[in-house]
Scaffold this motif. Structure first.
Motif, PDB file in Angstrom:
ATOM      1  N   ASP A 214       3.776  -2.327  23.701  1.00  0.00           N
ATOM      2  CA  ASP A 214       2.675  -3.071  23.079  1.00  0.00           C
ATOM      3  C   ASP A 214       2.872  -4.561  23.323  1.00  0.00           C
ATOM      4  O   ASP A 214       3.642  -5.232  22.632  1.00  0.00           O
ATOM      5  CB  ASP A 214       2.647  -2.759  21.586  1.00  0.00           C
ATOM      6  N   ARG A 215       2.160  -5.069  24.308  1.00  0.00           N
ATOM      7  CA  ARG A 215       2.362  -6.462  24.732  1.00  0.00           C
ATOM      8  C   ARG A 215       2.002  -7.455  23.630  1.00  0.00           C
ATOM      9  O   ARG A 215       2.718  -8.446  23.416  1.00  0.00           O
ATOM     10  CB  ARG A 215       1.509  -6.714  25.971  1.00  0.00           C
ATOM     11  N   ALA A 216       0.920  -7.197  22.909  1.00  0.00           N
ATOM     12  CA  ALA A 216       0.525  -8.107  21.837  1.00  0.00           C
ATOM     13  C   ALA A 216       1.576  -8.125  20.731  1.00  0.00           C
ATOM     14  O   ALA A 216       1.925  -9.189  20.192  1.00  0.00           O
ATOM     15  CB  ALA A 216      -0.834  -7.696  21.276  1.00  0.00           C
ATOM     16  N   ALA A 217       2.088  -6.956  20.387  1.00  0.00           N
ATOM     17  CA  ALA A 217       3.109  -6.881  19.343  1.00  0.00           C
ATOM     18  C   ALA A 217       4.398  -7.566  19.791  1.00  0.00           C
ATOM     19  O   ALA A 217       5.069  -8.243  18.992  1.00  0.00           O
ATOM     20  CB  ALA A 217       3.382  -5.427  18.982  1.00  0.00           C
ATOM     21  N   LEU A 218       4.756  -7.427  21.060  1.00  0.00           N
ATOM     22  CA  LEU A 218       5.956  -8.078  21.574  1.00  0.00           C
ATOM     23  C   LEU A 218       5.792  -9.594  21.587  1.00  0.00           C
ATOM     24  O   LEU A 218       6.734 -10.334  21.273  1.00  0.00           O
ATOM     25  CB  LEU A 218       6.279  -7.564  22.979  1.00  0.00           C
ATOM     26  N   ASP A 219       4.606 -10.065  21.924  1.00  0.00           N
ATOM     27  CA  ASP A 219       4.348 -11.504  21.890  1.00  0.00           C
ATOM     28  C   ASP A 219       4.460 -12.037  20.469  1.00  0.00           C
ATOM     29  O   ASP A 219       4.972 -13.141  20.237  1.00  0.00           O
ATOM     30  CB  ASP A 219       2.960 -11.803  22.455  1.00  0.00           C
ATOM     31  N   ALA A 220       3.982 -11.251  19.503  1.00  0.00           N
ATOM     32  CA  ALA A 220       4.073 -11.659  18.098  1.00  0.00           C
ATOM     33  C   ALA A 220       5.534 -11.723  17.648  1.00  0.00           C
ATOM     34  O   ALA A 220       5.940 -12.634  16.910  1.00  0.00           O
ATOM     35  CB  ALA A 220       3.276 -10.694  17.217  1.00  0.00           C
ATOM     36  N   LEU A 221       6.338 -10.758  18.104  1.00  0.00           N
ATOM     37  CA  LEU A 221       7.765 -10.769  17.785  1.00  0.00           C
ATOM     38  C   LEU A 221       8.450 -11.998  18.385  1.00  0.00           C
ATOM     39  O   LEU A 221       9.281 -12.638  17.737  1.00  0.00           O
ATOM     40  CB  LEU A 221       8.424  -9.503  18.323  1.00  0.00           C
ATOM     41  N   ALA A 222       8.086 -12.313  19.618  1.00  0.00           N
ATOM     42  CA  ALA A 222       8.680 -13.478  20.280  1.00  0.00           C
ATOM     43  C   ALA A 222       8.335 -14.763  19.530  1.00  0.00           C
ATOM     44  O   ALA A 222       9.184 -15.643  19.359  1.00  0.00           O
ATOM     45  CB  ALA A 222       8.194 -13.568  21.722  1.00  0.00           C
ATOM     46  N   LEU A 223       7.103 -14.864  19.066  1.00  0.00           N
ATOM     47  CA  LEU A 223       6.681 -16.048  18.313  1.00  0.00           C
ATOM     48  C   LEU A 223       7.462 -16.150  17.007  1.00  0.00           C
ATOM     49  O   LEU A 223       7.884 -17.240  16.604  1.00  0.00           O
ATOM     50  CB  LEU A 223       5.181 -15.982  18.042  1.00  0.00           C
ATOM     51  N   ARG A 224       7.662 -15.031  16.352  1.00  0.00           N
ATOM     52  CA  ARG A 224       8.395 -15.055  15.088  1.00  0.00           C
ATOM     53  C   ARG A 224       9.851 -15.454  15.316  1.00  0.00           C
ATOM     54  O   ARG A 224      10.435 -16.202  14.533  1.00  0.00           O
ATOM     55  CB  ARG A 224       8.320 -13.691  14.404  1.00  0.00           C
ATOM     56  N   LEU A 225      10.455 -14.959  16.391  1.00  0.00           N
ATOM     57  CA  LEU A 225      11.813 -15.361  16.727  1.00  0.00           C
ATOM     58  C   LEU A 225      11.888 -16.870  16.977  1.00  0.00           C
ATOM     59  O   LEU A 225      12.835 -17.539  16.568  1.00  0.00           O
ATOM     60  CB  LEU A 225      12.290 -14.622  17.973  1.00  0.00           C
ATOM     61  N   ASP A 226      10.871 -17.385  17.643  1.00  0.00           N
ATOM     62  CA  ASP A 226      10.862 -18.798  18.003  1.00  0.00           C
ATOM     63  C   ASP A 226      10.725 -19.698  16.785  1.00  0.00           C
ATOM     64  O   ASP A 226      11.139 -20.864  16.819  1.00  0.00           O
ATOM     65  CB  ASP A 226       9.718 -19.070  18.989  1.00  0.00           C
ATOM     66  N   THR A 227      10.151 -19.180  15.713  1.00  0.00           N
ATOM     67  CA  THR A 227       9.898 -20.005  14.527  1.00  0.00           C
ATOM     68  C   THR A 227      10.796 -19.635  13.344  1.00  0.00           C
ATOM     69  O   THR A 227      10.633 -20.191  12.259  1.00  0.00           O
ATOM     70  CB  THR A 227       8.424 -19.878  14.104  1.00  0.00           C
ATOM     71  N   ASP A 228      11.725 -18.714  13.540  1.00  0.00           N
ATOM     72  CA  ASP A 228      12.624 -18.298  12.457  1.00  0.00           C
ATOM     73  C   ASP A 228      13.577 -19.446  12.127  1.00  0.00           C
ATOM     74  O   ASP A 228      14.383 -19.857  12.960  1.00  0.00           O
ATOM     75  CB  ASP A 228      13.414 -17.060  12.895  1.00  0.00           C
ATOM     76  N   ALA A 229      13.499 -19.946  10.897  1.00  0.00           N
ATOM     77  CA  ALA A 229      14.292 -21.109  10.507  1.00  0.00           C
ATOM     78  C   ALA A 229      15.577 -20.745   9.782  1.00  0.00           C
ATOM     79  O   ALA A 229      16.342 -21.637   9.398  1.00  0.00           O
ATOM     80  CB  ALA A 229      13.456 -22.033   9.621  1.00  0.00           C
ATOM     81  N   THR A 230      15.856 -19.452   9.574  1.00  0.00           N
ATOM     82  CA  THR A 230      17.099 -19.071   8.918  1.00  0.00           C
ATOM     83  C   THR A 230      18.281 -19.349   9.846  1.00  0.00           C
ATOM     84  O   THR A 230      18.114 -19.476  11.063  1.00  0.00           O
ATOM     85  CB  THR A 230      17.105 -17.580   8.540  1.00  0.00           C
TER      86      THR A 230
END
Length: 292
Positions: A214-230
């Motif tokens: 699922d390319r859209a779901a993978l892109d969403a995961l990548a965005l979340r990784l990029d913005t994870d501030a923990t």
């Protein structure tokens, strides 16, 4: 218990049903340069029976390959992992967790059927990984069903050579850069994720995206990784992913220059988002086509 922990660690790094002929899984890229072609596939290091069979394009590519490159050579992994755990994973004599963190951890270990005394000699980052992999196990994911191991079996059956891009030691050494305080923060983040149930939700999201390519779901995961501030999120993004991507990209480019029709299979998260391996290969002037 320590042998189990070594297996658990190795399985993590190595991080829906299919149709009869196999469905698209994860992400597949075709890399071309120097007159040669290489397939690059995103894997899950832990798996379930429903992952298989893989779709024909990747299995055919492995069947035709002279070399399969994985993150770690499975033939070397057990001995390497044991030695690396002794070097990087054991806590200093007398070390202990801060009482508030130990109090939060205890019920999680009890629920998981783990003996706190068996984990006491280990550094906090190792305990965090044990917790994380246990969460995969609760949902049925197993090291022996990991996609890397499956592809290695296919490659060896076809007389292909299997090589490692990294070693267990090089992976564990990354955690040795963490101070004791940072290791405690890493463990605290892991405890928070398990307590909240978010870790299991993240596993479901990741594995569903892999199952369906699922390319859209993978892109969403990548965005979340990029913005994870923990703290753990930043360490994962900057060290465990981006930092390793550079070295793996260099070795893959060298493999492509030497050989035609090689296959590389590495963890899915290395193939998505900013600073991904495909992005770095393009920066080297290679042609990278996403198949799915």
């Amino acid at each position: 218990m320590r042998r189990q922990i070594i297996v658990v660690f190795f399985s993590l790094f190595w991080l829906a049903s299919g149709a009869a002929f196999g469905a698209d899984r994860g992400a597949l890229f075709k890399v071309t340069g120097k007159g040669h072609t290489m397939h690059l596939f995103g894997t899950m290091h832990l798996g379930v029976p429903e992952f298989y069979p893989l779709e024909p394009r990747i299995t055919r590519a492995v069947a035709e390959a002279a070399t399969l490159a994985l993150e770690i050579d499975p033939a070397m992994a057990p001995a390497e992992a044991a030695a690396a755990m002794r070097e990087y994973g054991l806590a200093s004599p007398g070390a202990s967790l801060p009482p508030p963190l130990a109090a939060r951890l205890a019920p999680l270990l009890q629920k998981a059927g783990m003996d706190p005394a068996a984990l006491a000699p280990l550094k906090p980052w190792v305990v965090a990984i044990v917790l994380a992999v246990h969460e995969f196990g609760v949902q049925g994911f197993r090291p022996d069903l990991g996609v890397d191991a499956h592809l290695a079996t296919l490659a060896l059956a076809g007389k292909a050579k299997v090589v490692g891009l990294e070693s267990a030691g090089s992976q564990m050494a990354l955690f040795s850069k963490l101070t004791e305080a940072e290791q405690l923060r890493y463990l605290e983040d892991a405890v928070t994720l398990v307590e909240s149930g978010k870790h299991r939700a993240d596993i479901t999201e990741l594995t569903d995206a892999w199952r369906k390519a699922d390319r859209a779901a993978l892109d969403a995961l990548a965005l979340r990784l990029d913005t994870d501030a923990t703290f753990s999120g930043r360490f994962t993004r900057d060290v465990l992913l981006a930092g390793r991507n550079v070295g793996m990209t260099d070795k893959l480019a060298q493999l492509l220059e030497r050989e035609n029709k090689a296959v590389a299979a590495i963890g899915l998260l290395h193939l998505i988002g900013k600073g991904s391996v495909p992005e770095l290969l393009r920066a080297k002037g290679l042609t990278v086509e996403r198949v799915y």
